[in-house]
Design an enzyme around this catalytic site. Structure first.
Site, PDB file in Angstrom:
ATOM      1  CE1 TYR A  82      -4.171   1.976   0.377  1.00 16.02           C
ATOM      2  CE2 TYR A  82      -2.682   3.524   1.591  1.00 16.02           C
ATOM      3  CZ  TYR A  82      -3.752   3.109   1.130  1.00 16.02           C
ATOM      4  OH  TYR A  82      -4.693   4.342   0.943  1.00 16.02           O
ATOM      5  CG  PHE A 134      -7.997  17.817 -24.195  1.00 16.72           C
ATOM      6  CD1 PHE A 134      -8.129  17.064 -25.464  1.00 16.72           C
ATOM      7  CD2 PHE A 134      -8.186  16.846 -22.879  1.00 16.72           C
ATOM      8  CE1 PHE A 134      -8.387  15.687 -25.457  1.00 16.72           C
ATOM      9  CE2 PHE A 134      -8.608  15.417 -23.178  1.00 16.72           C
ATOM     10  CZ  PHE A 134      -8.784  14.973 -24.355  1.00 16.72           C
ATOM     11  CE  LYS A 268      -4.665  10.229 -24.190  1.00 16.22           C
ATOM     12  NZ  LYS A 268      -5.400  10.414 -22.790  1.00 16.22           N
ATOM     13  CG  PHE A 459     -16.641  13.938 -25.937  1.00 18.18           C
ATOM     14  CD1 PHE A 459     -16.672  15.154 -25.244  1.00 18.18           C
ATOM     15  CD2 PHE A 459     -16.085  13.072 -25.957  1.00 18.18           C
ATOM     16  CE1 PHE A 459     -15.515  15.087 -24.395  1.00 18.18           C
ATOM     17  CE2 PHE A 459     -14.884  12.894 -25.035  1.00 18.18           C
ATOM     18  CZ  PHE A 459     -14.529  14.150 -24.276  1.00 18.18           C
TER      19      PHE A 459
END
Ligand code: PLI
Length: 467
Positions: A82, A134, A268, A459
């Protein structure tokens, strides 16, 4: 603009991936009738289609990367304590080495970092400047009381305009805001590299350096959206004087040095399937970040990630800055874009880093923006070919916070986003042919009507009907 083809840079006529395939995942195409049913069930929103109903999935490059054998091996080295997992320290070291930030707050993904940064760095009523918006970034800034202000160069708002660094900040727009409202009215500059909503367009080193100098003069902070900063480094290496002989790692480090910190969606550039972080240089801000990470994400040594995820990320960061990898990555995106351009299909120019963006307004000139041409194009492409893409136009832009009116973005785009290390050149051929087949019958297509609109980031979940 100094442009060498990818092949020229490699000293041969083509590019190829610096890896071979060790494991495969079967894909198949369901029938057109089945796709028609799936599309209607999904309310003409490609986010609501099941992945099994998709043939080639170009919805996003986020979390869809294929991992390397090293990363899979790293998964077995997870320390799932943890507190104080050794994998966190590996991640911290990799971020310090390659991005150069002193302090690291781990988060489950990019928007977790955006939430924390917005809460610790924005006071109600302050402006937050961005090189185009963004979706999740602007929403967190607004939820924290900020007023988003677009300071990208005008060229970025024209899909057809050629510019080597279309993601650049227009420094005059920043100066004007300072002159009119004072530097204290600006919470920070949010600098995205490369700019997703503009078509994956890069920011030049010179622009980042000049922005840094301007902000230093007025004591304004710059926070980088580093989500695709390695892809940005590739464009600097390719196009900017003085950088051809520098490595991507060197360029990345210099670029980050012009910022005070960064939010990162590691799903990404970093070749992982999940993860994110907030990088900071200021100890006080870091301590505030640590206060909040335990509220929203998890302890400051895991932030919502498993130990194995953090290990994967630290390895992915190192792989992402390999020059030959990035050449093949951008080379594949360009391969698809160039096929489409050869056939006269309108796309955002120049071709960006992570995706090819179809210019839906030019593709469907008979469909007005109120009838969602980019959403329609994504739906039609799925119906005709099983290829999944994503809307990046009026639906993604959402509504103005103050008036509730729709934004009317100048860019109405459908994004063909290329996952990293996943598809082959033959898949790109199929995608290009699918778009071409649809382009040939474009006159017959009708727009959509929105019949369900969620409050935030519409969206993702909005539903539509065919007109
Ligand atoms: O999806 P997240 O929460 O890990 O990251 C949010 C995010 C922040 N900045 C930028 C430039 C992004 O592109 C981004 C997420 N992008 C998605 C999901 C995409 O499909 O482009």
């Amino acid at each position: 603009m100094k442009t060498k083809t990818i092949g020229q840079q490699l000293g041969r006529s083509s590019w190829a991936e610096p890896w071979k395939i060790k494991m495969v995942e079967p894909i198949h195409m369901i029938s057109r009738n089945e796709r028609a049913v799936a599309l209607e069930k999904a309310g003409y929103n490609t986010f609501l289609i099941r992945s099994e109903e998709v043939y080639i999935d170009l919805l996003t490059d986020s979390g869809t990367n294929a991992m390397s054998d090293r990363q899979w091996a790293g998964m077995m080295m997870g320390d799932e304590a943890y507190a104080g997992s050794r994998n966190f320290y590996h991640l911290e070291e990799a971020i310090q080495e390659y991005y150069g930030y002193k302090y690291v707050v781990p988060t489950h993904q990019g928007r977790g970092a955006e939430n924390i940064l917005s809460k610790i760095a924005i006071k109600t009523g302050q402006f937050v400047c961005g090189n185009m918006y963004f979706t999740t970034t602007r929403l967190h800034q607004e939820l924290a009381g900020g007023i988003f202000t677009d300071v990208i160069i005008d060229e970025a708002h024209d899909a057809q305009k050629e510019h080597p660094f279309k993601g650049n900040v227009d420094l005059r727009k920043v100066q004007k805001l300072i002159d009119e409202h004072g530097a204290a009215s600006i919470a920070y500059i949010c600098l995205a590299a490369t700019v997703n909503m503009a078509g994956g367009q890069p920011v030049s080193m010179q622009n980042a350096r000049e922005l840094h100098a301007l902000c230093k003069k007025y004591d304004i902070r710059i926070f980088l959206d580093a989500t695709r900063a390695v892809e940005n480094a590739f464009f600097i290496q390719e196009r900017e004087e003085g950088y051809a002989d520098k490595t991507l790692a060197q360029i990345l480090k210099e670029f980050c040095s012009y910022s005070d910190g960064a939010t990162m969606s590691a799903k990404k550039d970093s070749l992982a399937n999940i993860g994110g972080w907030l990088g900071l240089n200021d100890r006080g801000l870091y301590e505030e970040g640590c206060n909040l990470v335990v509220v929203y994400e998890g302890l400051q040594t895991y932030g919502g990630m498993a130990g194995r995820d953090m290990e994967v990320l630290s390895i992915g960061i190192k792989e992402s800055v390999q020059d030959d990898y990035m050449r093949s990555r951008i080379g594949q995106v360009r391969y698809l874009g160039e096929l489409l351009m050869d056939w006269g299909i309108p796309i955002t120019r120049p071709i960006g880093g992570h995706a090819v963006f179809l210019d839906a307004q030019k593709f469907y000139p008979h469909i007005p923006q109120e009838q969602f041409p980019a959403q329609t194009l994504a739906a039609d492409l799925y119906l005709e070919s099983g290829v999944r893409s994503m809307e990046r136009g009026i639906v993604s832009a959402g509504r103005k916070k103050e008036t509730g009116e729709n934004y009317h973005p100048s860019l109405e785009l459908t994004r063909l986003t290329i996952p990293r290390r996943v598809y082959t050149q033959a898949h790109m051929d199929i995608v290009a042919e699918s778009v071409k087949n649809l382009y040939d019958v474009r006159d017959q297509k009708k727009g959509l009507k929105m019949i369900f609109e969620p409050k935030y980031l519409r969206f993702f979940q909005a539903r539509f009907e065919r007109l």
